[in-house]
Structure formats: C-alpha cells, structure tokens
Enzyme design. Structure first.
Site, PDB file in Angstrom:
ATOM      1  N   HIS A   6       0.886  -1.089  -0.057  1.00 20.13           N
ATOM      2  CA  HIS A   6      -0.166  -0.041   0.060  1.00 20.13           C
ATOM      3  C   HIS A   6       1.050   1.235  -0.115  1.00 20.13           C
ATOM      4  O   HIS A   6       1.466   1.509   1.040  1.00 20.13           O
ATOM      5  CB  HIS A   6      -1.011  -0.055   1.372  1.00 20.13           C
ATOM      6  CG  HIS A   6      -1.878   1.012   1.422  1.00 20.13           C
ATOM      7  ND1 HIS A   6      -1.648   2.024   2.424  1.00 20.13           N
ATOM      8  CD2 HIS A   6      -2.639   1.916   0.627  1.00 20.13           C
ATOM      9  CE1 HIS A   6      -2.628   2.953   2.331  1.00 20.13           C
ATOM     10  NE2 HIS A   6      -3.162   2.717   1.182  1.00 20.13           N
ATOM     11  N   HIS A  50       0.018  10.846  -2.679  1.00 19.43           N
ATOM     12  CA  HIS A  50      -1.350  10.712  -2.132  1.00 19.43           C
ATOM     13  C   HIS A  50      -2.075  11.941  -1.886  1.00 19.43           C
ATOM     14  O   HIS A  50      -3.160  12.152  -2.173  1.00 19.43           O
ATOM     15  CB  HIS A  50      -1.178  10.049  -0.734  1.00 19.43           C
ATOM     16  CG  HIS A  50      -2.457   9.401  -0.084  1.00 19.43           C
ATOM     17  ND1 HIS A  50      -3.058  10.356   0.649  1.00 19.43           N
ATOM     18  CD2 HIS A  50      -3.250   8.295  -0.277  1.00 19.43           C
ATOM     19  CE1 HIS A  50      -4.365   9.789   1.251  1.00 19.43           C
ATOM     20  NE2 HIS A  50      -4.115   8.666   0.678  1.00 19.43           N
TER      21      HIS A  50
HETATM   22  O1  G3P Z   1      -6.664   1.742  -2.423  1.00 18.70           O
HETATM   23  C1  G3P Z   1      -6.798   1.437  -1.119  1.00 18.70           C
HETATM   24  C2  G3P Z   1      -6.264   2.677  -0.361  1.00 18.70           C
HETATM   25  O2  G3P Z   1      -5.173   3.084  -0.772  1.00 18.70           O
HETATM   26  C3  G3P Z   1      -7.300   3.710  -0.355  1.00 18.70           C
HETATM   27  O3  G3P Z   1      -7.071   4.794   0.606  1.00 18.70           O
HETATM   28  O4  G3P Z   1      -6.319   6.977   1.375  1.00 18.70           O
HETATM   29  O5  G3P Z   1      -4.626   5.004   1.253  1.00 18.70           O
HETATM   30  O6  G3P Z   1      -5.511   6.226  -0.777  1.00 18.70           O
HETATM   31  P1  G3P Z   1      -5.840   5.824   0.753  1.00 18.70           P
HETATM   32 CA    CA Z   2      -4.542   4.820  -2.230  1.00 18.23          CA
END
Ligand code: G3P
Ligand code: CA
Length: 223
Positions: A6, A50
C-alpha cells in the site's frame, strides 16, 4: 491471496510512501502487487503522490497542482528520492507485478489509459477510484475497480460499470459481501490490513487480495 504494498512499504521505519525505493522494498518483502496514488501537477504531468499537497510526505510545501514537475522533483520524498512520475513507476515496475493505480484527481483517466496502453501494460494494471465516474474513460480496455468505504450499491455499481473488482475498506467485509461479489464475478481486494490475525481472517473468507503497509508481516502469514 494477492499482497499489494500500500503506497509501497510505508510501514517500515525510514521508508517513504509512493517512492520507487518504497516500491522496491515492498517487492523484496513479499508483495505481489503495488498500490499507488496518481495526481496531475502544475505542468500537466502525472505524478505519484497521495495528498493534495507535498507537505506531509516531502521536505517541501505547496499544492501539487500549483507546482511543475521540475519544481516538485527538487524535494525529498524519502531517502533523497524524488516524487516519481507515473511513467517512472510504469517503466520500472510494469510487467513485474500487478500495479493498482488509484486516481486521486478528476480528469486524469484518459492520460493514464494512454500511458498504460503505450506500454502494453493493460493486463498488468488495475485502476481504481473512490469517484467511480472518473473510471469511465478507461473502459473497456483497462481493468477497473471500485473503491469504497460504504457498502451502498458497491456490488451492483461494479457490475454496471464493468469493473473486475471491488476495493472495500476492511471494516466493511463480511461473508455476505464476499458471496455477493462472487455471484457478480467480482474480485475482492481489502484495504488497509496490517494485522496478521486479520490477514488470516480474510484468507478464511477467501478474499482475493489485501493492501498492506507491511508486506513482509502480511505475506508471511498469508503465504
Ligand atoms: O486503495 C486502497 C487505499 O489506498 C485507499 O485509501 O487513502 O490510502 O488512498 P488511501
Ligand atoms: Ca491509495
């Protein structure tokens, strides 16, 4: 079970998120996929970041949309690494593992599609977004997944939009949701799972994949 790093492997000390070093670390740690976030910067190029600003993840300040890539790349996004362009990530990691490209800005899907198709990576990516309508330009050539933190209409909308997967938040996942997804021939990838005990629970539920900040911790328990 697919293990997506992630934003790379941000759970490790001194590892930044959404940098090529973090993606390499995730793959060395057992990840079988990479998840990352894409935005458009001030000169129109697509960058991997992000937040709307660079304040949290770099040593700079400002909004991504107000800065050119020439300006953005001067800042340290971790370990002296710059914020990568989407093309940097596609060129280094494309074809080596499944890439989950999350659209964080509106109106970037067509450019993402072009960059993916130029590299013949359409079978190696999965594009997702919380704003589902943003995914429309990708279809039908590029596989899409619907991200959500709410159950409402998730499975039915995924079917209608031609998605191949749903990406629910971890607290939404139940046997009923998995059964509905199976019935609709949708894969289920769950975010963000950092506890090995929870990985085991999702394995028992026959989940197709998880997103984790700690690929090593989770791939060990999930393999
Ligand atoms: O794609 C799953 C997750 O990445 C979504 O939340 O805030 O980490 O982009 P975020
Ligand atoms: Ca994400």
């Amino acid at each position: 079970m697919l293990i997506f790093g992630h934003r790379g492997a941000p759970g490790y000390p001194r590892r930044a998120e959404n940098t090529c070093a973090s993606f390499r670390k995730a793959l060395r740690s057992g990840a079988s996929g990479l998840e990352f976030d894409v935005r458009r910067c001030g000169d129109g190029r697509l960058v991997v970041l992000h937040d709307e600003t660079i304040d949290r993840t770099t040593n700079g300040r400002g909004r991504v949309r107000d800065l050119s890539y020439g300006e953005l790349r001067q800042f340290d996004a971790g370990f002296g690494e710059p914020i990568p362009l989407l093309t940097d990530v596609l060129d280094e990691f494309g074809g080596h593992c499944l890439l989950n490209i999350e659209l964080k800005d509106a109106g970037i899907a067509s450019d993402v599609k072009r960059l993916v198709l130029d590299r013949q990576l359409d079978r190696h990516v999965l594009v997702s977004a919380f704003e589902w309508e943003q995914l429309q330009p990708l279809c039908p050539e590029i596989p899409i997944a619907l991200l959500s933190s709410k159950l409402r209409n998730l499975v039915s909308s995924a079917r209608e939009l031609g998605a191949i997967a749903i990406h629910p938040r971890r607290n939404m996942v139940s046997r009923a949701l998995v059964a509905a997804a199976r019935e609709a021939e949708l894969r289920v990838h769950v975010w963000t799972v950092n506890d090995p005990a929870e990985v085991s629970r999702f394995r028992d539920l026959d989940i197709d994949g998880i997103f984790t900040d700690f690929p090593e911790r989770c791939s060990t328990s999930a393999s």
